[in-house]
Design a protein around this motif. Structure first.
Motif, PDB file in Angstrom:
ATOM      1  N   GLY A   1       0.811  -1.213   0.000  1.00 32.94           N
ATOM      2  CA  GLY A   1       0.000   0.000   0.000  1.00 32.94           C
ATOM      3  C   GLY A   1       0.841   1.258   0.000  1.00 32.94           C
ATOM      4  N   ARG A   2       2.119   1.116  -0.213  1.00 32.29           N
ATOM      5  CA  ARG A   2       3.068   2.230  -0.282  1.00 32.29           C
ATOM      6  C   ARG A   2       2.952   3.167   0.910  1.00 32.29           C
ATOM      7  N   ASN A   3       2.674   2.577   2.076  1.00 32.19           N
ATOM      8  CA  ASN A   3       2.622   3.341   3.315  1.00 32.19           C
ATOM      9  C   ASN A   3       1.708   4.559   3.245  1.00 32.19           C
ATOM     10  N   HIS A   4       0.605   4.408   2.545  1.00 32.55           N
ATOM     11  CA  HIS A   4      -0.412   5.452   2.531  1.00 32.55           C
ATOM     12  C   HIS A   4      -1.747   4.799   2.880  1.00 32.55           C
ATOM     13  N   PRO A   5      -2.546   5.454   3.755  1.00 29.65           N
ATOM     14  CA  PRO A   5      -3.789   4.813   4.205  1.00 29.65           C
ATOM     15  C   PRO A   5      -4.671   4.291   3.071  1.00 29.65           C
ATOM     16  N   ILE A   6      -4.782   5.049   1.975  1.00 28.49           N
ATOM     17  CA  ILE A   6      -5.643   4.568   0.889  1.00 28.49           C
ATOM     18  C   ILE A   6      -5.043   3.326   0.254  1.00 28.49           C
ATOM     19  N   GLY A   7      -3.741   3.355   0.043  1.00 31.46           N
ATOM     20  CA  GLY A   7      -3.063   2.183  -0.501  1.00 31.46           C
ATOM     21  C   GLY A   7      -3.198   0.994   0.427  1.00 31.46           C
ATOM     22  N   ILE A   8      -3.075   1.243   1.729  1.00 29.20           N
ATOM     23  CA  ILE A   8      -3.183   0.158   2.700  1.00 29.20           C
ATOM     24  C   ILE A   8      -4.589  -0.428   2.684  1.00 29.20           C
ATOM     25  N   PHE A   9      -5.595   0.447   2.574  1.00 27.97           N
ATOM     26  CA  PHE A   9      -6.965  -0.054   2.491  1.00 27.97           C
ATOM     27  C   PHE A   9      -7.110  -0.994   1.295  1.00 27.97           C
ATOM     28  N   LEU A  10      -6.615  -0.558   0.127  1.00 26.35           N
ATOM     29  CA  LEU A  10      -6.742  -1.392  -1.072  1.00 26.35           C
ATOM     30  C   LEU A  10      -5.937  -2.682  -0.936  1.00 26.35           C
ATOM     31  N   ALA A  11      -4.716  -2.574  -0.412  1.00 28.52           N
ATOM     32  CA  ALA A  11      -3.887  -3.768  -0.252  1.00 28.52           C
ATOM     33  C   ALA A  11      -4.532  -4.730   0.743  1.00 28.52           C
ATOM     34  N   ALA A  12      -5.166  -4.168   1.796  1.00 27.28           N
ATOM     35  CA  ALA A  12      -5.829  -5.017   2.787  1.00 27.28           C
ATOM     36  C   ALA A  12      -6.985  -5.784   2.147  1.00 27.28           C
ATOM     37  N   ILE A  13      -7.728  -5.100   1.266  1.00 27.47           N
ATOM     38  CA  ILE A  13      -8.814  -5.789   0.570  1.00 27.47           C
ATOM     39  C   ILE A  13      -8.240  -6.913  -0.294  1.00 27.47           C
ATOM     40  N   LEU A  14      -7.134  -6.631  -0.987  1.00 22.95           N
ATOM     41  CA  LEU A  14      -6.526  -7.661  -1.837  1.00 22.95           C
ATOM     42  C   LEU A  14      -6.093  -8.864  -1.000  1.00 22.95           C
ATOM     43  N   PHE A  15      -5.442  -8.600   0.143  1.00 28.70           N
ATOM     44  CA  PHE A  15      -4.995  -9.728   0.966  1.00 28.70           C
ATOM     45  C   PHE A  15      -6.176 -10.442   1.608  1.00 28.70           C
ATOM     46  N   GLY A  16      -7.190  -9.692   1.978  1.00 29.03           N
ATOM     47  CA  GLY A  16      -8.398 -10.322   2.485  1.00 29.03           C
ATOM     48  C   GLY A  16      -8.973 -11.268   1.443  1.00 29.03           C
ATOM     49  N   ALA A  17      -8.987 -10.792   0.186  1.00 28.32           N
ATOM     50  CA  ALA A  17      -9.506 -11.615  -0.909  1.00 28.32           C
ATOM     51  C   ALA A  17      -8.637 -12.844  -1.108  1.00 28.32           C
ATOM     52  N   LEU A  18      -7.312 -12.683  -0.974  1.00 28.94           N
ATOM     53  CA  LEU A  18      -6.420 -13.830  -1.131  1.00 28.94           C
ATOM     54  C   LEU A  18      -6.669 -14.863  -0.036  1.00 28.94           C
ATOM     55  N   TYR A  19      -6.838 -14.378   1.196  1.00 25.87           N
ATOM     56  CA  TYR A  19      -7.096 -15.296   2.309  1.00 25.87           C
ATOM     57  C   TYR A  19      -8.409 -16.037   2.090  1.00 25.87           C
ATOM     58  N   GLN A  20      -9.461 -15.249   1.831  1.00 24.63           N
ATOM     59  CA  GLN A  20     -10.782 -15.848   1.697  1.00 24.63           C
ATOM     60  C   GLN A  20     -10.862 -16.694   0.433  1.00 24.63           C
ATOM     61  N   GLY A  21     -10.423 -16.130  -0.701  1.00 25.17           N
ATOM     62  CA  GLY A  21     -10.454 -16.883  -1.950  1.00 25.17           C
ATOM     63  C   GLY A  21      -9.575 -18.117  -1.874  1.00 25.17           C
ATOM     64  N   GLY A  22      -8.445 -17.972  -1.194  1.00 22.46           N
ATOM     65  CA  GLY A  22      -7.522 -19.094  -1.071  1.00 22.46           C
ATOM     66  C   GLY A  22      -8.145 -20.242  -0.293  1.00 22.46           C
ATOM     67  N   ALA A  23      -8.839 -19.909   0.798  1.00 26.79           N
ATOM     68  CA  ALA A  23      -9.519 -20.940   1.575  1.00 26.79           C
ATOM     69  C   ALA A  23     -10.551 -21.641   0.706  1.00 26.79           C
ATOM     70  N   GLU A  24     -11.216 -20.840  -0.095  1.00 28.73           N
ATOM     71  CA  GLU A  24     -12.259 -21.359  -0.969  1.00 28.73           C
ATOM     72  C   GLU A  24     -11.674 -22.324  -2.017  1.00 28.73           C
ATOM     73  N   VAL A  25     -10.519 -21.934  -2.574  1.00 27.25           N
ATOM     74  CA  VAL A  25      -9.873 -22.788  -3.576  1.00 27.25           C
ATOM     75  C   VAL A  25      -9.478 -24.121  -2.964  1.00 27.25           C
ATOM     76  N   SER A  26      -8.818 -24.067  -1.783  1.00 29.34           N
ATOM     77  CA  SER A  26      -8.369 -25.340  -1.220  1.00 29.34           C
ATOM     78  C   SER A  26      -9.559 -26.153  -0.727  1.00 29.34           C
ATOM     79  N   PHE A  27     -10.684 -25.484  -0.507  1.00 28.95           N
ATOM     80  CA  PHE A  27     -11.881 -26.217  -0.105  1.00 28.95           C
ATOM     81  C   PHE A  27     -12.507 -26.949  -1.287  1.00 28.95           C
ATOM     82  N   ASP A  28     -12.588 -26.254  -2.428  1.00 34.67           N
ATOM     83  CA  ASP A  28     -13.271 -26.846  -3.571  1.00 34.67           C
ATOM     84  C   ASP A  28     -12.362 -27.680  -4.462  1.00 34.67           C
TER      85      ASP A  28
END
Lengths: 369, 331
Positions: free
Chosen positions: A297-324
């Motif tokens: 997120g380049r150490n900026h709150p907006i970047g961090i928000f977007l990066a957090a969403i991406l990592f959240g998606a990776l965590y959640q999507g990743g769990a989903e992939v290994s589940f299915d």
């Protein structure tokens, strides 16, 4: 003034997007190499993270943690301090939240408990960051080493407290008793259901909005206050900061305490929001992932928000992939996450110079005409 | 043997009414050490494999990566109608309890923890009895009058092991010293062979010559250290004697494979019941392993003595204190 000729959107959108795309292409090749269909996996990942309301809820729930830990790393980093201790600070922050909830849930309403829990998380997280900060500021012990060590001390302390003092009556599981409902951070789905909006049963809760407020708060603190100026000066050039009359030791200490408090808010989401009891290991690596989130997120709150969403998606999507697709083990998901970090963090200059060069040449050519 | 086991399962299960499950779609959620930990999880996995081989039915497996995914995984399995679902390990108690409340028609079986809900079967083992046996054997084998215990985390479940082990040692040799160490304070302590090896070396240097490792995959490092130092080690959960023949004195076997197998089998036959199932020496739920890999280390006298102790425990002549009853190990 080459920088001026490169359009802003190239730096903040095109380059990160290109890096992430490349990371996903390589991940696809890895998945193909182990004999699985990468398109199918990508489908599960995207659908799992964004395809239905419950999945989105899980993505936001993970993102909440990453925003807190990402901001924690960011604030310290702006002052030139590398806080690796987000994990331990989150853990102890959760302890603060848990103690407030256990003490007050029988007697107080939510409206009283919530602010006290926020204070509890902040105080405990900040206190846990204070010791390494003090050692860095006054004794010169390197903050990277001490904060890592404090992660281990935090988990040992939690095991000790849970086993000997806070364990509930159940014989084997290491949980405190479950809080009364007055100490539950309301889920978004319970808040929205009276309005007739059904978003499915997911753990995303009010802490998410607190995380957004923290983003705003950090932006305000770092870029729009005198303290923020001191902090950034210290980060850019400690010698100059000292020369300008800034008490660097003092700034180091309070910056780390702010950082620790932000990490401690993970406890709000985990303890008050989801688990509703004190337990072990709820920090689950969020503190460490926060470092990657902040870098990306380049150490900026907006970047961090977007990066957090991406990592959240990776965590959640990743769990989903290994589940299915059980053939894709959780370890492959870690590989995908690693590649994303590699390409958007470590290798960010791979494309940057060439793309910027391309736009500079084009701008120059346009000027000549 | 299996007959005895099954009978005790039925006898000990509470006679609550059976909730109706729509279909028989078995599933299992391993803990974070993963199904190839050569120990606890792998024991369950072996039971799963055996059931798949015997019946041709596929069992849905899930290996979560963090705490949040445990609950998520259980919830997804329940939503899709999988039943019974086995939750492997005490660390899943909170998640299982929450999900089980939300899906009253789905059957859950949890290993190593007790959850009192009408759709949860809790399978617990008398680890103290098996640990007592291997403790006695360790004391018989020890020449230095010092034996070691390496646990993963200092939590009640592991204290149950160490308490039983100490009692076994003291039963044979009241003056023997037992050195106790713990590996760490997170789930990673169950999969940290390097640390296990370091602790084992430290215990050997303090004079121990037999070490019991109750630490899942971490044990691998302990056994390797024992092999390097020419000392003895005792395995845990699965029969691990084959890992280092001549070094592995025995293994404290917890028949989680059989427990898992029986959950699926009884569910398929419509005989799954909620309640607490306790498996001890008498049910062969826990035992000490004697096979071709360690028979050279066990003299006939030791074998006879072990047999006698085992019988005395089953008959109640030896009372093995269970740590989890009063959270203390006063002998």
């Amino acid at each position: 003034m080459n920088q001026a000729k490169v359009p802003v959107w190239v730096n903040i959108a095109l380059i990160p997007l290109l890096n992430i795309t490349l990371a996903f292409v390589i991940s696809g090749l890895v998945i193909y190499a182990i004999g699985q269909n990468p398109i199918e996996a990508a489908g599960y990942m995207i659908y799992g993270a964004f395809g239905y309301s419950e999945g989105i809820g899980y993505t936001l729930y993970y993102a909440t943690n990453f925003i807190f830990t990402g901001l924690a790393v960011c604030v310290a980093f702006k002052a030139g301090l590398f806080n690796i201790g987000g994990e331990g600070q989150a853990y102890i922050g959760g302890l603060g939240v848990g103690l407030v909830c256990l003490a007050l849930d029988h007697t107080m309403p939510f409206i009283v408990i919530a602010p006290l829990a926020i204070i509890g998380a902040a105080v405990f997280g900040a206190a846990w960051a204070y010791v390494p900060a003090y050692l860095q500021a006054r004794r010169g012990s390197h903050i990277v080493i001490t904060t890592i060590m404090f992660n281990f001390i935090a988990s040992s302390l939690m095991v000790y407290l849970m086993v000997n003092w806070l364990k509930g009556t159940q014989n084997m599981s290491l949980n405190s008793r479950t809080f009364e409902h007055s100490a539950w951070m309301p889920y978004l789905h319970t808040l929205l259901s009276p309005l007739g909006i059904d978003i499915g049963d997911s753990p995303v809760n009010l802490s998410f909005f607190w995380a957004l407020l923290c983003c705003f708060g950090v932006w305000l603190l770092v870029w729009h206050t005198r303290w923020g100026y001191q902090l950034r000066t210290l980060g850019t050039n400690p010698t100059a900061a000292k020369y300008a009359g800034i008490d660097t030791a003092k700034v180091t200490i309070w910056v780390m305490m702010v950082s620790g408090a932000l990490a401690g808010f993970v406890g709000l989401n985990e303890i008050m929001g989801v688990n509703h009891s004190l337990l072990l290991n709820f920090a689950a690596g969020y503190g460490f992932t926060g470092i990657a989130v902040a870098l990306m997120g380049r150490n900026h709150p907006i970047g961090i928000f977007l990066a957090a969403i991406l990592f959240g998606a990776l965590y959640q999507g990743g769990a989903e992939v290994s589940f299915d697709m059980p053939q894709i083990t959780p370890d492959i998901v870690v590989v995908v996450q690693g590649l994303v970090i590699l390409f958007s963090g470590a290798l960010e200059h791979m494309f940057k110079d060439r793309i910027e060069g391309f736009f500079i040449r084009r701008a120059a050519a346009a000027q000549e005409k | 043997m299996k007959g005895v086991f099954l009978a005790s399962v039925t006898a000990l299960a509470m006679s609550a009414t059976l909730a109706h499950a729509a279909t028989d779609k078995p599933a299992v959620v391993y803990d974070q050490a993963g199904k190839y930990d050569k120990s606890f999880n792998e024991g369950v996995y072996n039971g799963v494999l055996k059931y798949e081989k015997d019946t041709g039915q596929k069992i849905r497996e899930f290996e979560p990566k963090n705490e949040a995914q445990v609950e998520q995984g259980l919830r997804r399995l329940a939503q899709r109608g999988y039943s019974p679902i086995i939750a492997v390990g005490y660390s899943m108690s909170a998640a299982t309890e929450k999900v089980a409340k939300d899906f009253p028609n789905i059957h859950f079986s949890i290993i190593d923890s007790v959850i009192k809900l009408p759709n949860v079967q809790s399978i617990v083992f008398k680890e103290q009895e098996g640990s007592f046996l291997v403790g006695a054997l360790a004391a018989m084998k020890s020449k230095t009058n010092t034996v070691g215990f390496i646990g993963a985390i200092d939590v009640p479940l592991i204290r149950k092991f160490s308490c039983g082990y100490k009692q076994g040692v003291k039963y044979i040799a009241p003056k023997d010293k037992v050195i106790v160490n713990f590996v760490g304070s997170t789930g990673a302590a169950f999969s940290n062979p390097t640390q296990g090896s370091e602790l084992a070396k430290s215990q050997f240097s303090q004079g121990a010559d037999v070490i019991f490792a109750a630490a899942g995959g971490t044990g691998i490092g302990v056994y390797q250290a024992a092999a390097d130092a020419g000392k003895y080690a005792i395995g845990v959960d699965s029969d691990q004697n084959y890992l280092h023949p001549g070094v592995m004195l025995t293994s404290m076997v917890k028949r989680v494979d059989q427990a898992a197998y029986n959950v699926y089998k009884s569910a398929a036959a419509g005989g799954w019941k909620p309640g607490v199932v306790t498996l001890g020496l008498a049910d062969n739920g826990v035992t000490w392993a004697l096979d071709k890999y360690n028979q050279k280390l066990i003299t006939p006298e030791m074998k006879a003595k072990m047999k006698a102790i085992r019988k005395d425990i089953i008959d109640g002549k030896i009372k093995v204190h269970d740590y989890s009853v009063d959270n203390s190990c006063n002998m």
